[in-house]
Scaffold this active site. Structure first.
Site, PDB file in Angstrom:
ATOM      1  N   LYS A  40     -55.518   8.849 -15.710  1.00  0.00           N
ATOM      2  CA  LYS A  40     -55.206   8.299 -16.858  1.00  0.00           C
ATOM      3  C   LYS A  40     -54.352   9.357 -17.797  1.00  0.00           C
ATOM      4  O   LYS A  40     -53.514   9.146 -18.203  1.00  0.00           O
ATOM      5  CB  LYS A  40     -56.295   7.474 -17.788  1.00  0.00           C
ATOM      6  CG  LYS A  40     -56.210   7.066 -19.142  1.00  0.00           C
ATOM      7  CD  LYS A  40     -57.012   6.599 -19.887  1.00  0.00           C
ATOM      8  CE  LYS A  40     -57.898   7.706 -20.495  1.00  0.00           C
ATOM      9  NZ  LYS A  40     -57.464   7.922 -22.011  1.00  0.00           N
ATOM     10  N   ASN A  41     -55.116  10.654 -17.899  1.00  0.00           N
ATOM     11  CA  ASN A  41     -54.901  11.626 -18.857  1.00  0.00           C
ATOM     12  C   ASN A  41     -53.682  12.063 -18.355  1.00  0.00           C
ATOM     13  O   ASN A  41     -52.911  12.844 -19.183  1.00  0.00           O
ATOM     14  CB  ASN A  41     -55.939  12.275 -18.998  1.00  0.00           C
ATOM     15  CG  ASN A  41     -57.058  11.887 -19.955  1.00  0.00           C
ATOM     16  OD1 ASN A  41     -56.845  10.681 -20.652  1.00  0.00           O
ATOM     17  ND2 ASN A  41     -57.977  12.604 -19.895  1.00  0.00           N
ATOM     18  N   CYS A 139     -57.743   8.100 -38.388  1.00  0.00           N
ATOM     19  CA  CYS A 139     -57.814   9.797 -38.203  1.00  0.00           C
ATOM     20  C   CYS A 139     -57.167  10.378 -39.228  1.00  0.00           C
ATOM     21  O   CYS A 139     -55.739  10.021 -39.601  1.00  0.00           O
ATOM     22  CB  CYS A 139     -57.334  10.105 -36.850  1.00  0.00           C
ATOM     23  SG  CYS A 139     -57.009  11.605 -36.608  1.00  0.00           S
ATOM     24  N   ARG A 144     -58.163  16.070 -36.169  1.00  0.00           N
ATOM     25  CA  ARG A 144     -57.875  16.490 -35.201  1.00  0.00           C
ATOM     26  C   ARG A 144     -56.411  16.763 -35.104  1.00  0.00           C
ATOM     27  O   ARG A 144     -55.748  16.593 -35.817  1.00  0.00           O
ATOM     28  CB  ARG A 144     -58.263  15.197 -34.238  1.00  0.00           C
ATOM     29  CG  ARG A 144     -59.905  14.883 -34.351  1.00  0.00           C
ATOM     30  CD  ARG A 144     -60.213  13.610 -33.312  1.00  0.00           C
ATOM     31  NE  ARG A 144     -59.712  13.624 -31.856  1.00  0.00           N
ATOM     32  CZ  ARG A 144     -59.785  12.535 -31.031  1.00  0.00           C
ATOM     33  NH1 ARG A 144     -60.152  11.414 -31.430  1.00  0.00           N
ATOM     34  NH2 ARG A 144     -59.234  12.835 -29.833  1.00  0.00           N
ATOM     35  N   ASP A 329     -64.688  16.066 -21.233  1.00  0.00           N
ATOM     36  CA  ASP A 329     -64.847  14.490 -20.959  1.00  0.00           C
ATOM     37  C   ASP A 329     -66.036  14.206 -19.941  1.00  0.00           C
ATOM     38  O   ASP A 329     -66.211  13.126 -19.541  1.00  0.00           O
ATOM     39  CB  ASP A 329     -63.538  14.081 -20.450  1.00  0.00           C
ATOM     40  CG  ASP A 329     -62.584  13.896 -21.386  1.00  0.00           C
ATOM     41  OD1 ASP A 329     -62.631  13.801 -22.517  1.00  0.00           O
ATOM     42  OD2 ASP A 329     -61.353  13.558 -21.102  1.00  0.00           O
ATOM     43  N   ARG A 421     -60.378   1.359 -20.306  1.00  0.00           N
ATOM     44  CA  ARG A 421     -59.248   1.921 -20.781  1.00  0.00           C
ATOM     45  C   ARG A 421     -59.052   3.386 -19.948  1.00  0.00           C
ATOM     46  O   ARG A 421     -58.177   3.675 -19.675  1.00  0.00           O
ATOM     47  CB  ARG A 421     -59.400   2.855 -22.047  1.00  0.00           C
ATOM     48  CG  ARG A 421     -59.521   1.793 -23.374  1.00  0.00           C
ATOM     49  CD  ARG A 421     -59.594   2.345 -24.678  1.00  0.00           C
ATOM     50  NE  ARG A 421     -58.563   3.724 -24.646  1.00  0.00           N
ATOM     51  CZ  ARG A 421     -59.332   4.718 -25.058  1.00  0.00           C
ATOM     52  NH1 ARG A 421     -60.261   4.925 -25.299  1.00  0.00           N
ATOM     53  NH2 ARG A 421     -58.470   5.978 -25.081  1.00  0.00           N
TER      54      ARG A 421
END
Length: 442
Positions: A40-41, A139, A144, A329, A421
């Site tokens: 996914k990333n 956010c 971040r 992660d 997700r």
């Protein structure tokens, strides 16, 4: 026959509900083979990269995830055309054509669901001289590293304004090469600026660049598209801008975090799993930590084999770091395993400031965990007990799945849309290996 993914794509319905839950009855050692999906990333920045060119980009090995749907809707909302080629269990490829872009705004409704939406800013800014992207939902700009993206774009000549909850970036005369040194490692920032630099005038040097495998995968795809990038895999990237990019086909690399998560599943249940397409080189730090904890890890012709139960799991200390260090992660997954290990562990989180939200839920299951600032002390207990728990984010979701697999009794995990997700077909993959797991829908 339409898959659930394609039905969601056609209807435009991106499911985000906390009505679904997952039930697990633990205590079963897992055994069998799991196919590791595309990352996914890696997929999300690769999809955004299609905006850099008038020519099509075909991506294979895409995972079947709600974030892929979200990025697809964002791109089509900008005017891109996407043709999914459907495999047996969902789309395995997509051809994205961004020849006729009709807008340069990434709206709040999409960005609030998926922070990776900000990755369209670099390609839009480089190709069209402007981009308007909503600030990520909930956010503040400084908490971040979205601000690091913006500072880097300013080094390439962009003008940045924040207005009405949107980032407005303009470079009416095009971006120009520059020297960007990130004050801290940022994966998204590196990816965004790397894409923008491909079409900038002159050379861009990106210092303290992220070295994660997903960044390397993006850079390799960009080179296939005709970009001039040197230093791939190092902390210094040199990009010589080119006038345009060409058509290309690229296979998304396997998901290292999914690989690591199922590796922990084998260890925490005392099981034996073969992970097809798993690559040890993508997560050596996590695999070495798994070995130190007592699991057996070996490479096979098709991927990895993880065996637990050969000796008791023992507590180890961990600190998250940018690649090639231990990945943030994987922190929540290892914490679930340390909760039933012999002895005590200390897990220190250095990447994100609010990544212990799974701790109270693990404690509901009987874990003994105390958080002190950026560190958590985990004292292993003989067993966890099933309980109703709530997923707070993507990696917290899978940590609760893992805890449930090891616990006595039934664990019911609520708000599992987070899980959708980042983990493709998690229930069916685990059930095929003996897990007593099912999704409950109201």
């Amino acid at each position: 026959m339409l898959t659930p993914f394609l039905k969601s794509w056609i209807s435009g319905n991106i499911k985000e509900t906390d009505l679904d839950s997952i039930s697990i009855r633990g205590g079963v050692p897992l055994s069998g083979t799991i196919e590791i999906s595309g990352a996914k990333n890696a997929s999300l920045p690769l999809m955004a990269a299609a905006l850099l060119s008038e020519n099509p980009l075909t991506l294979t090995n895409l995972p079947n995830l709600s974030d892929i749907i979200s990025m697809g809707h964002l791109l089509t909302g900008l005017g891109a055309e996407i043709n999914f080629q459907v495999g047996k269990n969902g789309p395995c490829a997509a051809t994205i054509s961004a020849a006729k872009i009709s807008g340069t705004t990434a709206p709040y409704d999409v960005v609030r669901k998926m922070r990776a939406s900000v990755l369209v800013m670099g390609p839009l800014l480089a190709r069209f001289g402007e981009a308007r992207v909503s600030l990520p939902g909930g956010c503040a700009i400084g908490t971040r590293p979205v601000d690091l993206h913006l500072q880097a774009f300013e080094h390439l000549g962009a003008k940045i304004k924040l207005t009405e909850g949107y980032i407005q970036a303009t470079a009416l005369n095009g971006l120009r090469g520059g020297h960007v040194i990130f004050p801290m490692v940022t994966v998204g920032g590196t990816e965004n600026v790397l894409m923008a630099a491909c079409l900038a005038d002159g050379e861009t040097v990106i210092g303290n660049a992220a070295r994660e495998p997903e960044v390397i995968d993006l850079a390799q795809c960009l080179v296939l598209m005709g970009a001039d990038i040197r230093g791939i895999g190092t902390d210094t990237l040199r990009v010589q801008g080119v006038p345009s990019l060409r058509e290309a086909t690229h296979a998304v690399l396997p998901d290292r975090i999914e690989t690591g998560s199922y590796a922990v599943a084998a260890a925490i249940t005392g099981g034996d799993l073969t992970l097809n397409n798993g690559r040890i080189g993508l997560l050596e730090a996590a695999m070495e930590a798994l070995r130190r904890a007592g699991a057996e890890v070996c490479e096979t012709e098709t991927g990895l084999r993880i065996r637990g139960g050969l000796r008791p799991i023992k507590g180890i200390d961990l600190m998250t770091e940018p690649f090639p260090g231990f990945p943030t992660d994987m922190q929540a997954q290892f914490m679930a395993m340390m909760a039933v290990a012999e002895g005590a562990s200390m897990i220190t989180e250095t990447i994100f400031e609010n990544r212990f939200m799974h701790v109270p839920e693990l404690c509901r299951m009987g874990a003994d965990i105390n958080v002190h600032g950026a560190s958590a002390i985990v004292r292993g207990v003989p067993k966890l007990s099933g309980a109703p728990v709530m997923a707070t984010d993507l990696r917290a979701s899978i940590s609760l799945i893992l805890a449930g697999l090891a616990a006595e009794g039934e664990t019911v995990i609520n708000r599992v849309y987070h899980l959708d997700r980042g983990y493709e077909s998690v229930e069916s993959k685990l059930a095929a290996c003996g897990a007593r797991i099912e999704r409950l829908s109201d």
